[in-house]
Design a protein around this motif. Structure first.
Motif, PDB file in Angstrom:
ATOM      1  N   ASP A  30       0.819  -1.211   0.000  1.00  0.00           N
ATOM      2  CA  ASP A  30       0.000   0.000   0.000  1.00  0.00           C
ATOM      3  C   ASP A  30       0.854   1.263   0.000  1.00  0.00           C
ATOM      4  N   ASP A  31       2.176   1.151   0.342  1.00  0.00           N
ATOM      5  CA  ASP A  31       3.053   2.310   0.224  1.00  0.00           C
ATOM      6  C   ASP A  31       3.240   2.722  -1.233  1.00  0.00           C
ATOM      7  N   LEU A  32       3.016   1.766  -2.152  1.00  0.00           N
ATOM      8  CA  LEU A  32       3.143   2.083  -3.579  1.00  0.00           C
ATOM      9  C   LEU A  32       1.828   2.556  -4.189  1.00  0.00           C
ATOM     10  N   GLY A  33       0.747   2.553  -3.429  1.00  0.00           N
ATOM     11  CA  GLY A  33      -0.545   2.974  -3.962  1.00  0.00           C
ATOM     12  C   GLY A  33      -1.306   1.860  -4.650  1.00  0.00           C
ATOM     13  N   VAL A  34      -0.946   0.590  -4.406  1.00  0.00           N
ATOM     14  CA  VAL A  34      -1.627  -0.560  -5.015  1.00  0.00           C
ATOM     15  C   VAL A  34      -2.350  -1.326  -3.916  1.00  0.00           C
ATOM     16  N   GLY A  56      12.676   7.453  -0.841  1.00  0.00           N
ATOM     17  CA  GLY A  56      12.870   8.887  -1.039  1.00  0.00           C
ATOM     18  C   GLY A  56      12.721   9.685   0.241  1.00  0.00           C
ATOM     19  N   TRP A  57      11.897   9.194   1.181  1.00  0.00           N
ATOM     20  CA  TRP A  57      11.716   9.911   2.447  1.00  0.00           C
ATOM     21  C   TRP A  57      12.995   9.906   3.281  1.00  0.00           C
ATOM     22  N   ILE A  58      13.790   8.800   3.201  1.00  0.00           N
ATOM     23  CA  ILE A  58      15.069   8.787   3.922  1.00  0.00           C
ATOM     24  C   ILE A  58      16.043   9.778   3.284  1.00  0.00           C
ATOM     25  N   ARG A  79       2.661   6.972   6.773  1.00  0.00           N
ATOM     26  CA  ARG A  79       3.669   6.758   7.809  1.00  0.00           C
ATOM     27  C   ARG A  79       5.005   7.409   7.444  1.00  0.00           C
ATOM     28  N   PHE A  80       5.351   7.424   6.162  1.00  0.00           N
ATOM     29  CA  PHE A  80       6.552   8.134   5.747  1.00  0.00           C
ATOM     30  C   PHE A  80       6.356   9.642   5.882  1.00  0.00           C
ATOM     31  N   GLN A  81       5.168  10.091   5.489  1.00  0.00           N
ATOM     32  CA  GLN A  81       4.896  11.525   5.500  1.00  0.00           C
ATOM     33  C   GLN A  81       4.883  12.076   6.925  1.00  0.00           C
ATOM     34  N   SER A  82       4.383  11.317   7.887  1.00  0.00           N
ATOM     35  CA  SER A  82       4.347  11.789   9.271  1.00  0.00           C
ATOM     36  C   SER A  82       5.761  11.955   9.829  1.00  0.00           C
ATOM     37  N   PHE A  83       6.662  11.048   9.476  1.00  0.00           N
ATOM     38  CA  PHE A  83       8.050  11.177   9.933  1.00  0.00           C
ATOM     39  C   PHE A  83       8.697  12.433   9.339  1.00  0.00           C
ATOM     40  N   LEU A  84       8.469  12.682   8.050  1.00  0.00           N
ATOM     41  CA  LEU A  84       9.042  13.870   7.429  1.00  0.00           C
ATOM     42  C   LEU A  84       8.462  15.149   8.009  1.00  0.00           C
ATOM     43  N   ALA A  96       9.262   6.892  14.008  1.00  0.00           N
ATOM     44  CA  ALA A  96      10.313   5.910  13.725  1.00  0.00           C
ATOM     45  C   ALA A  96       9.875   4.506  14.127  1.00  0.00           C
ATOM     46  N   GLU A  97       9.098   4.384  15.192  1.00  0.00           N
ATOM     47  CA  GLU A  97       8.607   3.068  15.610  1.00  0.00           C
ATOM     48  C   GLU A  97       7.673   2.489  14.563  1.00  0.00           C
TER      49      GLU A  97
END
Length: 1077
Positions: free
Chosen positions: A317-321, A356-358, A428-433, A478-479
């Motif tokens: 689902d991170d890829l939008g599928v 890309g978020w890292i 989850r990536f967006q919240s960390f950024l 991060a968790e």
């Protein structure tokens, strides 16, 4: 090209007339009348021949003509070459197509004209063909040259193609010009034809009319049949359209889904590797993707996909599928949109969506790392937070397999992907950024606020609380990304860090408040505390002293003898606070405030260009100062110390030559007023009774405290008399050139030498030409007996009278007895202390009074020159004041000429070379030889209406250089300007080694002399007077940035390297068209 009646013009008109005659058309009478008026001019018959030639291919039509007229073959070859270039040369397709059309039209006209002529007249020297023969050779040469250039262009490298493209373009432009001129000649000169050709053409028209009349009856019979056939064809077309629409719909219904995707890469992948029908489950999609990445030889994307399959890196689902849904080619196209411009592939999008978020987090970390060192006011908590952030990101990189190869790939993708449509990350990536970005904003905002003011306790508490909250947000994000167990701050750590930061802040504010409660705000009106973040360009100046920029002005940071916030520190702090009052005395070093830099309390004081007095005297250029100038320096320093005694009510205590600083105008500034340790350098200038002064003051203060009273420094030691002893030592050092007891470095040795010091032998060793009252003043001031020692007021008044007398004696003859040149008076500034300078002035008359008046006016001149360098000053006001000073000192005319000579357009003073030359000449006539440099510039560059005269300029430059060398206190910028000008004249005359000597001398005097740096660059670029060194030449040109010579030098530099594209960039620089001056 077009002619009158071309391709159906006049030809169709005559045909209509003959048809009308044959068919008894009632309009024929009018046509017959027109025929009588015009007997078929030449251009109409020529156009008929052109129509005939147009009915055949150009090659077939030109075969016969080329046999008789070889020039036709040149144009036929030109058509062939242009047609080929239109298909193969892609640099300028529109221009080549236009030339091909023009060449074809001209060739058709040429062939038609040849066929129209009788066979006997078909030759190159025919008068009617001369207009083509004259241009045939030009066309032949241009076509051959372009063919060779295009062949060479295809064999060149990319860098060489840049120059070849300009050559080909200019050749095409030349060919276009030749063809345009030939078209104009055809229109002007092809208007006459013979009668034989006219009759032959009429016979052809008669035959055509007969044929048409014969066919008329046939056409009339077929008219009814044609109408029926047209109706049938219309119905057939409608039926075909209906069938085509039905077939297209059927084809669309039968086409599989992958064939409908606009993305060519997705369609190719679907067919070549997956071979799916219109829809398949997502699991099949996941299982087939590794095969695609292997075929594409994309190991980084394959590693990403493999980790995702294991659940290590990310989820589907991170890829939008959607995991349980169906994926179609349309869905796949939405997930991985292919950008043909930036070549974003499926692997690129997969890597960016996954890691890309890292990459973005690492960029934020890179921006935060410098705050560890530059966040000075509240460093502990900020440093701890940045450490926690770095540890968290390192754990995330390790967990997700983020290595150097992956980072390099992401860096390449980021350059291309940002220009396209940047894909969004999962939640989850967006919240960390977002948490990381908010943390950066908090730290950066706190740093920006600290550049304007010092932190208070509330600001520190708010910053600590904000960073603690940010830490918890980052830990939660991060968790969710697979990293746990990172150590968080506990309450005790937060309390300890907060307490430490608050104590530091409270001590800073206690110090600042103590300054404010004493005298600081009374004179400065601002806080004594200066934020360390408000200091820019900090660099080491020497020892523990730093140089920086504060409020766009150079300042010096000097360490203070302050370390704790206890009550015992308030006494030296109070003494330091009084230095704010010294700013009203122009001979005292201005203090802006105090700051905490590198865990050390430092005073922010004025920066003096020539360093301290000891270094100034050690410079060989200053070793031969006139006696009047030396007395003036000591007099101004004495005036500053007298001001402390009379107004600040405090002695100096630590007066040394290292605490007196010299400005660019050779004006002393007394410093050393802030708390500092007592070392051997301070002891060597002290009177014997003041060697243990600080200890005696401390004992007196303790005794007074026990008795419940107060004590002052004078209660045990006479510091005022000690300052007289110190200033006498400084005067002796100015005359001798060496400090007292210079051979001793240990404090104990210096202490013994001070106790044993006898002034007699030292003063007797001075030159006998010194005034007797000056030596007597030194003997009395250096006496160990306080009764024989004069007060500071008596010392100052005696020294001032000696200074005034020396100037009076030198004024009548123009040469002082002690070697003072009359021109020196214009560079000597008067003492800065106010009322004391009026002593003995009322009896000064005649030439001596004029000389003294000129010397005092020179102080105002130095102030005006300094004001003119400030961008916000009104130059019109400065111009008026310079005109007033010009009646007293000719040096004012030199600076007034500079005001006109240089460009100050932004401030309302553009170039006015005529006025500048007039003012410079007036200054020279008034007796200022230094102004010759301005007149020389006008003669060298040809400004001010005079012709360029290198010989005159050389003599004037030499005159200014000689004067500057004899008078070391001349402004260094003017002296450097004279050396650079003399170097220019010698460089132009081929005297390269001597010119380089003057250029390097100019840069030694003024490192910012751009005129000299540019010529040094020319010498190294072309090997004139030195070895060829293009790299060094480029560095020299960059030091002349912002000048016309720099632009000219960079053009030659890149031309020599063959980099014409870079050279062309400088050709558009506006500085290239400014006057050189």
């Amino acid at each position: 090209m077009e002619f009158y009646g071309h391709a159906g013009g006049a030809l169709n008109v005559d045909l209509d007339e003959k048809l009308a005659n044959a068919l008894d058309d009632p309009k024929k009478d009018g046509k017959e009348e027109e025929k009588k008026k015009s007997k078929l001019p030449w251009h109409r018959r020529l156009n008929r021949a052109v129509d005939k030639a147009l009915t055949h291919p150009i090659v077939e039509a030109g075969k016969t003509a080329a046999r008789f007229v070889p020039g036709v073959g040149i144009f036929m070859i030109g058509v062939d070459r242009l047609t080929k270039w239109k298909l193969t040369y892609s640099s300028n397709e529109s221009l080549v197509a236009m030339l091909e059309k023009k060449m074809t039209d001209i060739t058709v006209t040429y062939i038609s004209l040849v066929e129209l002529l009788p066979p006997a007249e078909r030759r190159d020297d025919n008068p009617r063909l001369k207009i083509f023969a004259r241009r045939a050779d030009q066309v032949k040469k241009l076509v051959a040259f372009i063919q060779k250039a295009i062949t060479d262009y295809n064999a060149k490298s990319e860098k060489e193609k840049l120059g070849m493209a300009e050559v080909i373009q200019s050749s095409f432009n030349a060919l276009q010009k030749v063809l345009d001129e030939l078209q104009r000649d055809i229109q002007l000169h092809l208007g006459i034809q013979s009668s034989a050709a006219l009759h032959a053409q009429d016979r052809k028209l008669d035959n055509m009319v007969k044929v048409l009349v014969a066919q008329r009856s046939v056409l009339e019979n077929q008219a009814d049949k044609n109408e029926k056939l047209l109706s049938l064809m219309t119905r057939q077309i409608q039926a075909n359209d209906h069938i085509a629409a039905a077939v297209a719909q059927l084809k669309d219904d039968l086409t599989p889904g992958y064939a409908k995707v606009a993305n060519l890469e997705i369609r190719r992948v679907w067919w070549d590797f997956f071979r799916w029908p219109a829809a398949q489950p997502t699991n099949d999609f996941l299982s087939q993707m590794p095969q695609y990445f292997k075929m594409q030889r994309d190991p980084v994307a394959l590693q990403m996909w493999t980790n995702m399959q294991r659940g290590v890196l990310l989820r589907v689902d991170d890829l939008g599928v959607e995991q349980d849904g169906l994926v179609t080619p349309f869905d796949l196209n939405e997930v991985f949109p292919y950008d043909p411009v930036y070549e974003i592939s499926i692997g690129d999008w997969l890597i960016w969506k996954g890691l890309g978020w890292i990459f973005l987090a690492a960029e934020i970390e890179r921006k935060l790392l410098p705050f560890r060192n530059k966040f000075i006011q509240c460093p502990t908590v900020v440093g701890k937070f940045i450490t926690y952030l770095s540890d968290t990101l390192n754990a995330l990189r390790k967990e997700h397999g983020y290595n150097a190869t992956m980072h390099a790939r992401l860096l390449d993708i980021s350059v291309r992907i940002v220009s396209s449509a940047l894909p969004a990350f999962s939640d989850r990536f967006q919240s960390f950024l977002e948490a990381l970005t908010d943390a950066f904003d908090v730290i950066d905002g706190a740093y920006t606020d600290s550049t304007a003011a010092w932190f208070d306790v509330g600001t520190v508490q708010a910053l600590v609380q904000s960073l603690s909250t940010m830490q918890w947000r980052l830990a939660a994000a991060a968790e969710d990304l697979g990293v746990t167990g990172t150590a968080l701050w506990d309450a005790d750590e937060l309390q300890a860090w907060t307490t430490g930061e608050e104590e530091l802040t409270q001590w800073a504010h206690a110090l600042g408040n103590h300054y404010a409660t004493t005298v600081w705000n009374a004179w400065n009106g601002t806080s004594a505390l200066i934020s360390p973040h408000a200091l820019a360009a900090v660099q080491k100046l020497g020892g523990k002293t730093l140089k920086a920029t504060y409020q766009y002005q150079p300042v010096v940071l000097r360490p203070l003898a302050l370390s704790t916030a206890g009550n015992d520190a308030y006494a030296p702090v109070e003494a330091a606070a009084r230095c704010a009052t010294y700013n009203v005395c122009r001979a005292a070093l201005a203090t802006h405030g105090v700051t905490l830099y590198a865990n050390c309390w430092m005073a922010v004081v004025e920066y003096c260009e020539r360093g301290d007095l000891r270094a100034f005297l050690a410079n060989r250029r200053n070793a031969h100062l006139p006696l009047a100038s030396k007395i003036r320096i000591a007099l101004q320093a004495t005036a500053a110390v007298r001001f402390l005694h009379d107004h600040a009510k405090t002695p100096h205590r630590r007066l040394t030559s290292s605490h007196i600083y010299i400005t660019d105008g050779i004006t002393p500034k007394v410093g050393g007023l802030l708390p500092a340790p007592v070392d051997a350098d301070v002891l060597r200038y002290r009177a014997p009774e003041c060697l243990d002064g600080e200890a005696a003051d401390a004992l007196a203060a303790a005794a007074a405290a026990e008795n419940g009273g107060t004590a002052t420094a004078s209660s045990s030691v006479d510091w005022h008399a000690g300052d007289v002893f110190s200033i006498a030592h400084i005067l002796l050092e100015i005359l001798r050139g060496a400090p007292p007891h210079a051979e001793l470095t240990d404090a104990a040795d210096v202490r013994r030498a001070v106790l044993d010091f006898a002034p007699g032998p030292v003063i007797d060793a001075l030159p006998s030409s010194l005034p007797s009252d000056l030596t007597q003043l030194l003997r009395s001031a250096l006496s160990a007996d306080l009764i024989d020692r004069p007060t500071l007021a008596e010392f100052h008044d005696t020294l001032e009278s000696i200074h005034v007398r020396l100037r009076q004696e030198a004024a009548p003859s123009g040469t002082a007895a002690a070697g003072v040149d009359a021109g020196e008076w214009f560079s000597d500034a008067p003492p800065a202390y106010g009322d004391a300078m009026t002593l003995g002035r009322s009896n000064t008359t005649g030439a001596g009074a004029a000389a003294v008046a000129a010397s005092f006016a020179n102080e105002d001149l130095a102030v005006l020159v300094a004001r003119a360098a400030v961008p916000n000053e009104d130059l019109h006001e400065i111009e008026a004041e310079l005109n007033k000073l010009a009646t007293v000192t000719p040096r004012a005319l030199l600076h007034l000429g500079d005001l006109y000579y240089f460009d100050h357009s932004a401030r309302g003073f553009p170039h006015d070379f005529n006025r500048a030359l007039t003012v410079y000449s007036s200054a020279v006539d008034a007796g200022d030889p230094l102004a010759a440099v301005g007149v020389a510039d006008c003669h060298y560059f040809g400004h001010g209406g005079v012709a360029k005269s290198p010989g005159v300029a050389r003599d004037l430059y030499a005159k200014a250089v000689a004067y500057a060398d004899r008078h070391p206190d001349v402004t260094v910028t003017v002296a450097a300007r004279a050396h650079a000008g003399l170097g220019d004249v010698m460089y132009d005359q081929g005297e390269y080694p001597t010119a380089l000597e003057h250029y390097y001398r100019a840069t030694e005097l003024d490192p910012a002399c751009k005129r000299a740096w540019a010529r040094i660059g020319d010498s190294h670029l072309f090997g004139r007077g030195t070895s060829v060194d293009p790299d060094h030449a480029r560095k020299c040109y960059r030091k002349a940035k912002g000048t016309r010579r720099e632009v000219e030098g960079m053009i030659e530099y890149y031309r020599n390297r063959g980099e014409y594209a870079f050279a062309n960039m400088y050709l558009n620089d506006q500085l290239l068209y400014y006057p050189d001056y």
